[in-house]
Design a protein around this motif. Sequence first.
Motif: not given
Length: 88
Positions: A41-47
């Motif tokens: 459910g994350f949309n940003d790899y770095n986040n």
Amino acid sequence: MCLSSRQAIPFITIFFSKKTAAAKQLLAEGKTVTETCYLSGFNDYNNFIRTFKKITGTSPGQYQKSFFNEADASLKSFFVCMNSDGFT
């Protein structure tokens, strides 16, 4: 989940903890870190990397590596035990 007002946990903490728990399961199943990022459910790899490390204390890649190292060690000790008991 019932929370009293004295034990209030910020929603965002619960939200990211649940996502991280899902990520840990996916990593244990052998998914890549990138697949795990988006499937949990994350949309940003770095986040994802930053959040996972903040919550677990380790990066997703390190978590997965240690998980499989522990699993390998358990299997090896199981087979050593089986062989020493005469089961070959």
